[in-house]
Each structure stands twice: as C-alpha cells, then as structure tokens.
Design a protein around this motif. Structure first.
Motif, PDB file in Angstrom:
ATOM      1  N   GLN A 237      -8.106  -9.660  -3.638  1.00  0.00           N
ATOM      2  CA  GLN A 237      -7.107 -10.711  -3.005  1.00  0.00           C
ATOM      3  C   GLN A 237      -8.206 -11.868  -3.278  1.00  0.00           C
ATOM      4  N   HIS A 525       0.937  -3.420  -4.064  1.00  0.00           N
ATOM      5  CA  HIS A 525       0.501  -4.853  -3.521  1.00  0.00           C
ATOM      6  C   HIS A 525       1.136  -5.803  -4.253  1.00  0.00           C
ATOM      7  N   SER A 528       1.229  -9.481  -2.217  1.00  0.00           N
ATOM      8  CA  SER A 528      -0.025  -9.931  -1.766  1.00  0.00           C
ATOM      9  C   SER A 528      -0.873 -10.618  -3.082  1.00  0.00           C
ATOM     10  N   ILE A 529      -0.558  -9.705  -4.223  1.00  0.00           N
ATOM     11  CA  ILE A 529      -1.182 -10.518  -5.184  1.00  0.00           C
ATOM     12  C   ILE A 529      -0.477 -10.940  -6.523  1.00  0.00           C
ATOM     13  N   LEU A 561      -8.173  -4.469  -1.683  1.00  0.00           N
ATOM     14  CA  LEU A 561      -7.407  -5.499  -1.159  1.00  0.00           C
ATOM     15  C   LEU A 561      -7.953  -6.722  -0.458  1.00  0.00           C
TER      16      LEU A 561
END
Length: 561
Positions: A237, A525, A528-529, A561
């Motif tokens: 991230q 994920h 988040s990304i 992450l």
C-alpha cells in the motif's frame, strides 16, 4: 590608519549590500565594528560574508550527499577532468569535452522514470577517454604576486566560493596529467531501476578508479533523479501510494503512442497497399519508445522512397499487397516478403523495390505451400502434429533430402507403426550438426511447445527410437504445463479485468501457487488498493521496483498490505 580601515570596511559593506545572496538584516554595522579590537578587524570581512547556512568555522554546509556517495565522487571526478583545466592542451581539452557530453547523456538516461531517448541511448554507448589532473605545483610568489594575492583575499565571499568550486586555469598551474579509458554503456531500457543502478555503479567505479577517485559501488548512495530503490520496502500500500500516479501516466502515454502507431500503419496500407512488418533487434524490440520511434522514422523514409519511385515512371501496382519487413535482411525471403535493411539509405531501398516481381513472389509462395504440404503429409504419416524446420534451412536442398530420407526409412520398416497418442508432438529440424557417431544422438525437447528438436542429418532410426522412448513422457509433461498455464491465465485475466490493468505479467520463475496466492490477495484487498492499481502495467515478481520508460510496477508475489 583608522581612516584607511573605515574606508576599507565601507567598501566591503557596499559590496555586501549589493549582493543578492545575503540579506541586509545580516550585515554588520560600523558601530559594531568599532567595538572589535583592531588586531581582529581584518577578520570582519570574511565573517560578514558568511552564507545564512554557514557553520561556526565559516565554511558553508554542502547540500550534496556525504562522503562515499555518488555525488561526492562525481564532484571529485569533475575537479580532476574538467576541460577548463586543459586550456593549454587543446587536444586533451577536446577529448574531455566530448567524453564529458557522453557521460552526461548516460547519467541523463538514468534519471527519472521516462528519461532517455532512443537516439541518445544509442549514441552514448562506447569508450570514454578522460585526461585527468595527477598533481599540481604553483610557482613561487614574487612581491607583486603577494600584493595581488592580498587584493584577491579582499574580494566578496560569494566570488571566492565560486572561484573555489571552479577548476583553476591551467595557465597558473604546472600540471602533470594521466589518461583513463573505460567502456561505458547506456542503461538497458528493459532493466528495472535497481538493476540499472548496479550496472551504472560498476561502470562508474571503474572510471573513477582509473582517475584516482575513491568510490565504493556497493555502498554508494544513488539519488540521480526521480528514481528510487525500493529493495527495503515492505508495504504494498505504501509503495503504490508513492508510484501509482506517475506510473499510470506513463502507462497511458505508452498506450496512446502505440495506438497512434497502429493508426499510422493502417493509413500507410490504405494509401500504398503495402503491409508493414518489423524484425527489429532485441535491444530495440524490448524498448517500446525506441521501437515506435524507429518504426515511425522508417515509415516516413519509405514514403519518401515510394514518392521518388513513382516519379521515375515505375508501375506502382507491382507493389500492391506486397509485404515489407524492416530488419537486418535484404531482398525476398522464403515467404515472398520484401526485406529492407533498416540502416540502408532510401536509394538502396529503391533498388530493392524495383526488383519486386509479382510473378516471382507467387512462385516463391507456391513453392512454400508445396513444401508445407509435404511436411504435413509426413507428420500425418508419423502420427505427429507438425514437421518443420528452422528458417535458415527451410528452402535448402539438404532439408528436402532429409524429409525424403525420413519418409523412406519409416515406410521401409514393415514393423514400424504410426506413433500412438502423440498427436501433440512437433518435430523441428534444426540447422545444428548431427552427432550420429556419439553414444546418444544430440536430440532435445521443449516441453512448453511439445517439440522435439532434431539436428539435420540425424539418423532416422535414432529419431524414431528417441520419439518412441521419450514421446509419452513429453506429452504428459506438456499437458500438465498447458493445464497450469490455462489456470494461471484465468487467474491473471480476472485480476486484469477487475482493475482494468494495461498489462499483467509474471516472473517465469514463479510457480503457479505463488501467482495464484498473489492474485487472490489482490482481489481480497480491492477496497484498500483498488484505486491505486487502476490502469497500471503490473509485473508480479520477487521485489518492488519500477521499470524505466513505461512505468511498469513490479510487486512481490508474497507482498504484505
């Protein structure tokens, strides 16, 4: 004495007040000077002219990197080889100037993610020669020289600092110089930033060492531009937050330029009825910028040649539906395509284009189709998928004789039957010499393509024996490889569509389980990304990095992450 000192201080204060480098708030007034002992007043000028960031001892802080860094080594190197040092040696000065320009171009190619044009990278590869200063010895000062030196010490500090940073003219120095030669190559556009750093550090270490400049390539700190090493990065991230925006811009630039090149190629066919193919060397084919720029230049040059050819009264319809290949061959090939050498002049191209004969091209294509039918019939007779050869021997009489010998040997043995369950195997006859006298023939296999590589001239009996023994195992390995490749393709395709990636590639050394694990985590994920991955060119490998030129983002397969 007091009057003389006051006038000297006033002159210095006037120089300071007119300097743009020192704020007036930091100037020293006459009243302050009057409180300083007379024995120490000669130090006032030097102290007053310190820079705002000067240290207590009056020496300015360096903004460059510390000892052992690349910037520190470059500074020492410049002071040894600067062309101004050789004003009384025109030959050495000219050599250093040219080598200086080449070195600067290589360093410019290294800077940033999208630095370095194709022409510059090509021009900066070669041997660099530098003459460097080995030692200096100044002549003894006369009284008049001492007076001049005293006047020089009274100059303002800004001028003194500039003079200290510039090399001294050779007319004031009796110089003994040496000569250093090193082969310096431009960075490989296909390499990652970390690989480019290691390559450049090794070459610069060799150059600096030859000139007597200490430099540890392993410990040197690189900060030549936007580029940054991510070898110690842990968080995906954090890494994406630093590089995604810029890399997305570079990926979009590549996509737009490649699409524009496709349009120009199509318009060229519509206008001239010529299909254009390229067979560029690997160094050009791997670098998309050089590839597109080179192809565009070649198309423009070919268009000029066609206009000149039409002006001679040549029947341009003879070129219709002809295939032109830009590469390192010349003339018609085995497929009836016209090869134009990419480094030839348009005049040489004109001579080749004038020889184009539609009748001869049809004969070449008919001959190729006949050979293909013979190969297909032999493969069917053997129970295999294909039977073909390397390009270099495809039209040779030796290859045609070998086909005939294999067919006769197979039909002549009444006990031999068609190979069963081997319809996926391909036989490729290579131009390597056969070792029939050895204990085992030099036959090899390629599992991904399920191909048996047979040197031309191999005894047909040895060929049949090898296929009988190794064929079943080759087929099993190939089927397993296809299943894994198909599963991996589906996994990659889902991630590519989910994030609308421009490209998604994987390191060939990674196992399918590694790729699947990485892609599963990318999908899980997404909140988040997801925004940072949109539109990128992604490469799943073993380290975090950014590829120069097109902004391909390298991520670890086992990222956190």
């Amino acid at each position: 004495m007091a009057t003389w000192l006051t006038s000297r201080v006033s002159l210095r204060l006037h120089r300071i007040s007119t300097s743009k480098k020192v704020p007036r708030s930091q100037l020293i007034s006459i009243s302050t000077i009057s409180t300083i002992p007379v024995a120490q007043r000669h130090l006032v000028g030097a102290n007053a002219m310190r820079r705002p960031y000067s240290t207590d001892n009056g020496s300015p802080k360096k903004k460059s990197s510390g000892p052992g860094s690349l910037q520190d080594a470059l500074r020492k190197f410049y002071l040894k080889v600067h062309p101004d040092l050789f004003s009384q040696h025109p030959k050495q000065k000219e050599v250093n100037e040219k080598s200086f320009q080449a070195l600067m171009a290589i360093l410019d190619d290294f800077k940033g993610l999208d630095a370095g044009s194709a022409g510059r990278a090509k021009a900066t590869t070669g041997k660099l020669t530098f003459y460097f200063r080995k030692s200096t010895s100044k002549p003894a000062q006369s009284k008049s020289d001492a007076v001049k030196a005293d006047d020089k010490n009274n100059k303002d500090a800004a001028t003194e600092e500039e003079e200290e940073s510039m090399p001294e003219p050779s007319k004031e120095v009796a110089m003994d110089f040496g000569k250093a030669e090193v082969l310096l190559r431009a960075p490989d556009p296909s390499a990652t930033l970390e690989q480019r750093e290691r390559m450049l550090a090794g070459q610069l270490a060799e150059l600096f060492s030859a000139c007597g400049v200490p430099f540890d390539a392993g410990k040197a700190a690189f900060s030549l531009g936007k580029g940054q090493s991510w070898s110690d990065e842990v968080s995906l991230q954090h890494f994406l937050s630093k590089v995604s925006e810029r890399c997305r811009e570079l990926a979009q630039q590549r996509l737009q330029k490649e699409q524009q090149m496709d349009i120009e190629r199509t318009m060229f066919y519509v206008q001239h009825k010529l299909r254009i193919l390229t067979d560029f060397p690997d160094d050009i084919a791997r670098d998309w910028k050089r590839r597109t720029e080179t192809e565009k230049q070649l198309l423009n040059a070919l268009e000029s040649a066609l206009k000149a050819l039409a002006g001679t009264g040549f029947d341009m319809e003879r070129l219709h539906n002809c295939v032109v290949v830009f590469g390192h061959r010349r003339g018609l090939d085995l497929l009836g395509r016209m090869n134009l050498h990419m480094e030839d002049s348009t005049t040489q191209w004109l001579e080749h284009l004038k020889t184009v004969d539609p009748v001869k091209i049809r004969e070449i294509r008919d001959s190729g189709r006949a050979r293909s039918e013979t190969e297909k019939a032999l493969a069917t007779r053997l129970g295999l998928a294909y039977f073909y050869s390397d390009y270099s021997i495809a039209s040779s009489f030796q290859y045609l004789l070998y086909i005939d010998s294999v067919l006769k040997a197979f039909d002549g043995d009444s006990s031999r039957k068609t190979f069963l369950d081997m319809k996926e195997i391909k036989l490729r006859i290579t131009d390597q010499p056969a070792l029939n006298d050895a204990s085992e023939p030099n036959i090899s296999v390629d599992v991904p393509s399920c191909t048996v590589l047979v040197p031309i001239g191999t005894d047909p009996a040895s060929l049949f024996s090898f296929v009988s023994k190794a064929g079943a195992g080759l087929v099993r390995q190939h089927r397993h490889h296809v299943q894994v490749a198909e599963a991996q393709h589906q996994v990659i395709l889902r991630i590519k569509r989910k994030y609308q990636l421009s490209s998604l590639l994987t390191d060939p050394s990674l196992r399918f389980e590694h790729v699947e694990s990485c892609c599963r985590k990318l999908a899980n994920h997404a909140p988040s990304i997801g925004n940072m991955l949109q539109g990128l060119r992604l490469f799943i490998g073993h380290e975090y990095d950014v590829k120069q030129g097109d902004g391909t983002v390298y991520i670890k397969w086992n990222w956190l992450l």
